[in-house]
Write an enzyme that holds these catalytic residues in place. Sequence first.
Site, PDB file in Angstrom:
ATOM      1  N   GLU A 197      -1.160  -8.715   4.980  1.00 57.02           N
ATOM      2  CA  GLU A 197      -0.968  -8.843   6.434  1.00 57.02           C
ATOM      3  C   GLU A 197      -2.278  -8.674   7.189  1.00 57.02           C
ATOM      4  OE1 GLU A 197      -0.637  -6.171   4.781  1.00 57.02           O
ATOM      5  OE2 GLU A 197      -0.893  -4.372   5.994  1.00 57.02           O
TER       6      GLU A 197
ATOM      7  N   HIS B 298      -3.527  -5.646   1.080  1.00 52.08           N
ATOM      8  CA  HIS B 298      -2.877  -5.864   2.378  1.00 52.08           C
ATOM      9  C   HIS B 298      -2.900  -7.333   2.785  1.00 52.08           C
ATOM     10  CE1 HIS B 298      -2.409  -1.677   3.857  1.00 52.08           C
ATOM     11  NE2 HIS B 298      -3.430  -1.425   3.057  1.00 52.08           N
TER      12      HIS B 298
ATOM     13  N   CYS C 129       0.841  -1.208   0.000  1.00 53.04           N
ATOM     14  CA  CYS C 129       0.000   0.000   0.000  1.00 53.04           C
ATOM     15  C   CYS C 129       0.877   1.260   0.000  1.00 53.04           C
ATOM     16  CB  CYS C 129      -0.970  -0.042   1.172  1.00 53.04           C
ATOM     17  SG  CYS C 129      -2.345   1.086   0.968  1.00 53.04           S
TER      18      CYS C 129
END
Lengths: 80, 233
Positions: B207, B205, B88
Amino acid sequence: MYKAKVNVTLRNSILDPKGKAAHHALQNLGLKSVKDVRIGKFIELNINAASKDEAYLLAETACAKLLANEVMEDFHITIE
Amino acid sequence: MPKKIGVIVFPGSNCDHDAYHAMKHIMNVETEFLWHKDNDLSGIDLLIIPGGFSYGDYLRSGAIARFSPIMNAVQDYVKKGYPVLGICNGFQILLEAGLLPGAMLHNEKLRFICKNVYLRVESTRSPFTGALENGQVLTIPVSHGEGNYFIDKKGVQKLEEKEQIAFRYCTEEGHITQEANINGSVSNIAGITNEQGNVLGMMPHPERAMESILGLTDGIPFFESVLHKLEIA
């Protein structure tokens, strides 16, 4: 002391969604003769330089290295 | 020596703890935070530049962060062939730093987009996706206002020729369509690598897709690929 006035705008080939949205709003306002809107940034730099040319070169370096991203933006400098 | 992952923290980073948690507590790899004023990356086997709004996205996203002291070390780190993953805002910083080609524009429809999207694996050439399969579809969340990836026609061609496009936005079935292109990115591009394959930037994302209790787990096979191929875990 010189003042550099810098305009940073999206390249013409790139769609400017903010300009487009503002254009729609102006149409709704009744300002039908406004045919296109492009939105950019205006930046002023106060530069301590020996000459106008030197000030221009400094401003140009600032634009190329930080103030504009030449992948998508153009910049225009005027020195006062 | 145990392998170690570094997560850079800029003023305004806000996914640094997510990345740290995902690496340390879920993937079980030693992980440490690196302040943006640090300039020593020795002992770091994988560097993550996390998401957020470094320097408030002033001027352009990533434009100021790229001049943080640590970015000089990152340039050397990349030159030496070490792996860097930008997620990002991390992707935006890598673009501004010239470590990846192209630039990021505001989303085509100007809205900030925060939702789960489908990504198709487009290349398994780099170690980041090396253990995934071509055409595999992952569900990963995005959360960005400036994720409209731009590069000129010649640039896209080069990315395709060198197999640098890692992920594209797709439908659930894995079709690349205009409707699936959430932010207007050139050629549905969601993630790219550099030519050498040791730098990956991606807007989604992974994560944030690590625990079933939070809804998504497709970040796990992605990071398993990263860590396995880089021989970190």
